[in-house]
Design a protein around this motif. Structure first.
Motif, PDB file in Angstrom:
ATOM      1  N   PRO A   1      -7.622   6.034 -10.356  1.00 39.96           N
ATOM      2  CA  PRO A   1      -6.636   5.242 -11.103  1.00 39.96           C
ATOM      3  C   PRO A   1      -5.660   6.119 -11.884  1.00 39.96           C
ATOM      4  CG  PRO A   1      -8.812   4.285 -11.328  1.00 39.96           C
ATOM      5  CD  PRO A   1      -9.007   5.590 -10.610  1.00 39.96           C
ATOM      6  N   GLY A   2      -4.382   5.812 -11.739  1.00 39.79           N
ATOM      7  CA  GLY A   2      -3.350   6.527 -12.478  1.00 39.79           C
ATOM      8  C   GLY A   2      -3.028   7.904 -11.948  1.00 39.79           C
ATOM      9  N   GLN A   3      -3.591   8.264 -10.803  1.00 40.82           N
ATOM     10  CA  GLN A   3      -3.352   9.592 -10.229  1.00 40.82           C
ATOM     11  C   GLN A   3      -2.770   9.470  -8.832  1.00 40.82           C
ATOM     12  OE1 GLN A   3      -6.765  12.203 -10.360  1.00 40.82           O
ATOM     13  NE2 GLN A   3      -7.366  11.524 -12.403  1.00 40.82           N
ATOM     14  N   PRO A   4      -2.122  10.534  -8.358  1.00 42.42           N
ATOM     15  CA  PRO A   4      -1.668  10.515  -6.957  1.00 42.42           C
ATOM     16  C   PRO A   4      -2.847  10.734  -6.027  1.00 42.42           C
ATOM     17  CG  PRO A   4      -1.221  12.654  -7.942  1.00 42.42           C
ATOM     18  CD  PRO A   4      -1.768  11.791  -9.043  1.00 42.42           C
ATOM     19  N   PRO A   5      -2.674  10.436  -4.756  1.00 44.84           N
ATOM     20  CA  PRO A   5      -3.725  10.744  -3.781  1.00 44.84           C
ATOM     21  C   PRO A   5      -4.015  12.242  -3.741  1.00 44.84           C
ATOM     22  CG  PRO A   5      -2.174   9.195  -2.845  1.00 44.84           C
ATOM     23  CD  PRO A   5      -1.576   9.686  -4.144  1.00 44.84           C
TER      24      PRO A   5
ATOM     25  N   GLY B   1       0.818  -1.213   0.000  1.00 42.64           N
ATOM     26  CA  GLY B   1       0.000   0.000   0.000  1.00 42.64           C
ATOM     27  C   GLY B   1       0.851   1.262   0.000  1.00 42.64           C
ATOM     28  N   LEU B   2       0.326   2.293   0.660  1.00 43.41           N
ATOM     29  CA  LEU B   2       1.016   3.577   0.756  1.00 43.41           C
ATOM     30  C   LEU B   2       1.881   3.598   2.009  1.00 43.41           C
ATOM     31  CD1 LEU B   2      -1.627   6.341  -0.088  1.00 43.41           C
ATOM     32  CD2 LEU B   2       0.666   6.160  -1.071  1.00 43.41           C
TER      33      LEU B   2
ATOM     34  N   ALA C   1     -13.166   5.613  -6.673  1.00 43.97           N
ATOM     35  CA  ALA C   1     -11.756   5.816  -6.288  1.00 43.97           C
ATOM     36  C   ALA C   1     -11.443   4.893  -5.127  1.00 43.97           C
ATOM     37  CB  ALA C   1     -11.524   7.273  -5.867  1.00 43.97           C
ATOM     38  N   VAL C   2     -10.171   4.929  -4.726  1.00 44.90           N
ATOM     39  CA  VAL C   2      -9.751   4.289  -3.479  1.00 44.90           C
ATOM     40  C   VAL C   2      -9.546   5.399  -2.456  1.00 44.90           C
ATOM     41  CG1 VAL C   2      -8.028   2.846  -2.340  1.00 44.90           C
ATOM     42  CG2 VAL C   2      -8.654   2.396  -4.722  1.00 44.90           C
ATOM     43  N   TYR C   3     -10.041   5.170  -1.261  1.00 49.29           N
ATOM     44  CA  TYR C   3      -9.964   6.177  -0.193  1.00 49.29           C
ATOM     45  C   TYR C   3      -9.055   5.665   0.928  1.00 49.29           C
ATOM     46  CZ  TYR C   3     -13.688   8.499  -2.651  1.00 49.29           C
ATOM     47  OH  TYR C   3     -14.413   9.146  -3.616  1.00 49.29           O
TER      48      TYR C   3
ATOM     49  N   GLN D   1      -8.299  10.753  -1.424  1.00 44.76           N
ATOM     50  CA  GLN D   1      -8.965  10.050  -2.516  1.00 44.76           C
ATOM     51  C   GLN D   1      -7.935   9.790  -3.608  1.00 44.76           C
ATOM     52  OE1 GLN D   1     -11.074  12.521  -5.480  1.00 44.76           O
ATOM     53  NE2 GLN D   1     -12.917  11.337  -4.997  1.00 44.76           N
ATOM     54  N   GLN D   2      -7.880   8.572  -4.115  1.00 47.03           N
ATOM     55  CA  GLN D   2      -6.963   8.267  -5.210  1.00 47.03           C
ATOM     56  C   GLN D   2      -7.720   7.613  -6.360  1.00 47.03           C
ATOM     57  OE1 GLN D   2      -3.670   5.492  -4.538  1.00 47.03           O
ATOM     58  NE2 GLN D   2      -2.406   6.620  -5.997  1.00 47.03           N
TER      59      GLN D   2
END
Lengths: 122, 113
Positions: B46-50, A44-45, B90-92, B43-44
């Motif tokens: 796809p293909g972007q930074p958080p 992960g991060l 998104a992924v949180y 929030q992230q």
């Protein structure tokens, strides 16, 4: 407008050295923390560490201390992350991110670079 | 290290519905000196930074729609997204900045049902 521009993707072999960069613009570079994060599918991060350009104060995640070096060149508003001997497990996306702070301590990260993909083959 | 655990790992919500994402820290991230919870949400896509959404557990970052809200204190926190829109897929992640090293939750993948 705050911008963080990172260096391009890298493909390396195990044992090689590498230095990636992150150039900040649109704000007073010296007065904000700059953090490095790693993102991998398996872990992960991860917060690797931060540097405060004004006085070069560096804080490392113990998991990364001794494995990487975080530095900054204030003359060109650029932060660096470097390895002397890469491992396959260093493969991942590396983000720089500007850290907001209060009383000198880094807090949340309000602007992020687009990321640098580092691929290390064994 | 403070361990951040999010639930659920993934979530599917209908358009216009409400999404609730939970984050639990292994120790309190409430800082008595400033009486704030040292927790952020990102929030992230796809293909972007958080992207920073919320800090101090409940303060929205400038420009973030008020459909996003954060709550909780101590060790238990919630991100709520109301009136779910397609762009919210998104992924949180939650992140604590109470102690070094800063740590993130494992992420919650939000999809449209």
């Amino acid at each position: 407008e705050v911008q963080l521009v990172q260096s391009g993707a890298e493909m390396k072999q195990s044992g090689e050295s590498l230095k990636i960069s992150c150039k900040g613009s649109g704000y007073n570079f010296k007065e904000y923390w700059m953090a490095w994060m790693r993102q991998t599918p398996g872990r992960g991060l991860e917060w690797m560490g931060v540097i405060f350009p004004r006085d070069y104060d560096v804080r490392y995640n113990p998991s990364f201390k001794g494995q990487v070096t975080i530095s900054v060149d204030k003359s060109i508003n650029t932060a660096h992350l470097q390895w002397t001997s890469l491992k396959a497990s260093d493969t991942g996306i590396y983000y720089c991110a500007r850290g907001w702070w209060v009383v000198v301590e880094p807090l949340w990260y309000d602007f992020w670079g687009p990321g640098t993909l580092v691929s290390v083959s064994s | 290290d403070i361990v951040m655990t999010q639930s659920p790992d993934s979530l599917a919500v209908s358009l216009g519905g409400r999404a609730t994402i939970n984050c639990k820290s292994s120790q309190s991230v409430f800082f008595g000196l400033n009486r704030e919870d040292h927790l952020a949400w990102y929030q992230q896509k796809p293909g972007q930074p958080p992207k920073l959404l919320i800090y101090w557990a409940s303060t929205r970052q400038s420009g973030v729609p008020d459909r996003f809200s954060g709550s909780g204190s101590g060790t238990d926190f919630t991100l709520t997204i109301s009136d779910l829109q397609p762009e919210d897929v998104a992924v949180y992640y939650c992140q604590q900045y109470y102690d070094s090293p800063h740590t993130f939750g494992q992420g919650t993948n939000l999809e449209i049902k």
